[in-house]
Design a protein around this motif. Structure first.
Motif, PDB file in Angstrom:
ATOM      1  N   GLY A  47       0.770  -1.232   0.000  1.00  0.00           N
ATOM      2  CA  GLY A  47       0.000   0.000   0.000  1.00  0.00           C
ATOM      3  C   GLY A  47       0.797   1.276   0.000  1.00  0.00           C
ATOM      4  O   GLY A  47       0.225   2.362  -0.141  1.00  0.00           O
ATOM      5  N   TYR A  48       2.122   1.190   0.159  1.00  0.00           N
ATOM      6  CA  TYR A  48       2.932   2.406   0.166  1.00  0.00           C
ATOM      7  C   TYR A  48       3.165   2.878  -1.266  1.00  0.00           C
ATOM      8  O   TYR A  48       3.540   2.101  -2.140  1.00  0.00           O
ATOM      9  CB  TYR A  48       4.263   2.168   0.868  1.00  0.00           C
ATOM     10  CG  TYR A  48       4.133   1.946   2.352  1.00  0.00           C
ATOM     11  CD1 TYR A  48       3.502   2.880   3.166  1.00  0.00           C
ATOM     12  CD2 TYR A  48       4.651   0.798   2.957  1.00  0.00           C
ATOM     13  CE1 TYR A  48       3.386   2.685   4.533  1.00  0.00           C
ATOM     14  CE2 TYR A  48       4.536   0.589   4.327  1.00  0.00           C
ATOM     15  CZ  TYR A  48       3.904   1.535   5.101  1.00  0.00           C
ATOM     16  OH  TYR A  48       3.787   1.345   6.454  1.00  0.00           O
ATOM     17  N   ASN A  76       4.495   7.198   7.611  1.00  0.00           N
ATOM     18  CA  ASN A  76       3.972   5.975   6.989  1.00  0.00           C
ATOM     19  C   ASN A  76       2.506   6.106   6.626  1.00  0.00           C
ATOM     20  O   ASN A  76       2.053   5.533   5.618  1.00  0.00           O
ATOM     21  CB  ASN A  76       4.196   4.787   7.920  1.00  0.00           C
ATOM     22  CG  ASN A  76       5.641   4.308   7.911  1.00  0.00           C
ATOM     23  OD1 ASN A  76       6.349   4.491   6.923  1.00  0.00           O
ATOM     24  ND2 ASN A  76       6.081   3.707   9.003  1.00  0.00           N
ATOM     25  N   ARG A  77       1.744   6.864   7.388  1.00  0.00           N
ATOM     26  CA  ARG A  77       0.343   7.083   7.029  1.00  0.00           C
ATOM     27  C   ARG A  77       0.241   7.880   5.724  1.00  0.00           C
ATOM     28  O   ARG A  77      -0.577   7.578   4.855  1.00  0.00           O
ATOM     29  CB  ARG A  77      -0.369   7.829   8.159  1.00  0.00           C
ATOM     30  CG  ARG A  77      -0.601   7.006   9.413  1.00  0.00           C
ATOM     31  CD  ARG A  77      -1.263   7.824  10.522  1.00  0.00           C
ATOM     32  NE  ARG A  77      -1.589   6.998  11.688  1.00  0.00           N
ATOM     33  CZ  ARG A  77      -2.245   7.422  12.754  1.00  0.00           C
ATOM     34  NH1 ARG A  77      -2.638   8.689  12.825  1.00  0.00           N
ATOM     35  NH2 ARG A  77      -2.503   6.611  13.759  1.00  0.00           N
ATOM     36  N   ARG A 107       2.433   8.074   3.319  1.00  0.00           N
ATOM     37  CA  ARG A 107       2.946   7.321   2.173  1.00  0.00           C
ATOM     38  C   ARG A 107       1.890   6.456   1.512  1.00  0.00           C
ATOM     39  O   ARG A 107       2.054   6.023   0.366  1.00  0.00           O
ATOM     40  CB  ARG A 107       4.112   6.438   2.614  1.00  0.00           C
ATOM     41  CG  ARG A 107       5.364   7.190   3.015  1.00  0.00           C
ATOM     42  CD  ARG A 107       6.355   6.267   3.699  1.00  0.00           C
ATOM     43  NE  ARG A 107       6.710   5.150   2.840  1.00  0.00           N
ATOM     44  CZ  ARG A 107       7.034   3.939   3.282  1.00  0.00           C
ATOM     45  NH1 ARG A 107       7.006   3.686   4.598  1.00  0.00           N
ATOM     46  NH2 ARG A 107       7.378   2.985   2.445  1.00  0.00           N
ATOM     47  N   LYS A 108       0.801   6.196   2.208  1.00  0.00           N
ATOM     48  CA  LYS A 108      -0.280   5.403   1.623  1.00  0.00           C
ATOM     49  C   LYS A 108      -1.302   6.271   0.886  1.00  0.00           C
ATOM     50  O   LYS A 108      -2.247   5.742   0.297  1.00  0.00           O
ATOM     51  CB  LYS A 108      -0.979   4.589   2.714  1.00  0.00           C
ATOM     52  CG  LYS A 108      -0.084   3.501   3.303  1.00  0.00           C
ATOM     53  CD  LYS A 108      -0.831   2.583   4.244  1.00  0.00           C
ATOM     54  CE  LYS A 108       0.067   1.430   4.711  1.00  0.00           C
ATOM     55  NZ  LYS A 108      -0.647   0.472   5.582  1.00  0.00           N
TER      56      LYS A 108
END
Length: 243
Positions: free
Chosen positions: A152-153, A194-195, A197-198
């Motif tokens: 998902g990234y 990380n949030r 990057r999705k």
């Protein structure tokens, strides 16, 4: 700007923000339960600098994540289009807000800035270079760290200094923002990166967005232990709020 018992350094941070070349911003100071003179220093500074739009609010839930999230959401829900964060032991460079806006104008939705050691804490030039090198090594290992990989990234991991970052209000809300955690539980800046990057690839490091951060943890714990602390809390001291 989250604050917890920063009476020793916060005035210098406020002065650095007052000296910004692009001064058209609102400063939201989020007190996270200070028991020292931090709030009084902010209130006095605001009274002496009526040209600055300074809002002092409180977040009783302890944690850098909780305090930072409260401040960011305060901005987003009160009409801000762009959000930036620094900390109360840091000195943003005079062109900090100017360079952030340049990056937004270039189409970025999230900006990671360059974190340099403060020049007024007694470190030698060699020690400062060693700390800068450690940051680069940490950034590299962040990209290959298994915890930063997965489905998902949309783009590679970007280390995001919590005390030197900016994000559009829209993306902050869509991503869920900083997790409302304490510093002992989770590094909220890595979680936010990380949030994001999705959701988008429009994020990057801008080395001309500069903040000078305190080296007090390095001086108290040593560089290896400090790096271990930021690497998933592999070093866990009894006291983490170094003042």
């Amino acid at each position: 700007m989250p604050v917890l018992n920063e009476e020793k350094l916060i005035l210098e941070t406020l002065q650095a923000l007052a000296a910004q070349l692009r001064p058209d911003f609102t400063l939201v100071v989020v007190d996270n339960g200070s028991t020292d003179a931090s709030q009084a220093i902010v209130a006095e500074f605001a009274a002496l600098n009526p040209g600055m739009d300074i809002r002092l609010i409180s977040e009783p839930e302890k944690g850098t994540g909780a305090a930072a999230d409260t401040g960011m959401r305060f901005g987003a829900l009160n009409g801000a289009r762009w959000l930036a964060r620094t900390d109360a032991d840091c000195l943003p460079a005079p062109d900090w807000t100017l360079r952030i806006m340049d990056a937004f104008d270039d189409g970025l939705e999230m900006i990671a800035g360059q974190l340099n050691p403060r020049l007024d804490e007694g470190l030698s030039r060699g020690q400062r270079w060693l700390m800068l090198g450690a940051v680069e090594v940490a950034s590299f290992f962040g990209r290959i760290r298994p915890g930063n990989k997965g489905e998902g990234y949309l783009g590679p991991y970007q280390m995001l200094p919590g005390c030197n970052m900016a994000i559009t209000a829209d993306l902050y809300l869509r991503s869920g923002g900083f997790p409302r955690t304490s510093i002992e539980e989770l590094h909220e800046d890595r979680a936010l990166s990380n949030r994001v990057r999705k959701l988008t690839r429009a994020y990057a490091l801008r080395r001309n967005v500069v903040v000078f951060g305190s080296s007090r943890r390095v001086k108290a714990w040593g560089l290896p232990n400090t790096l271990a602390w930021y690497a998933d809390h592999r070093y866990r001291p009894e006291h983490v709020d170094i003042r």
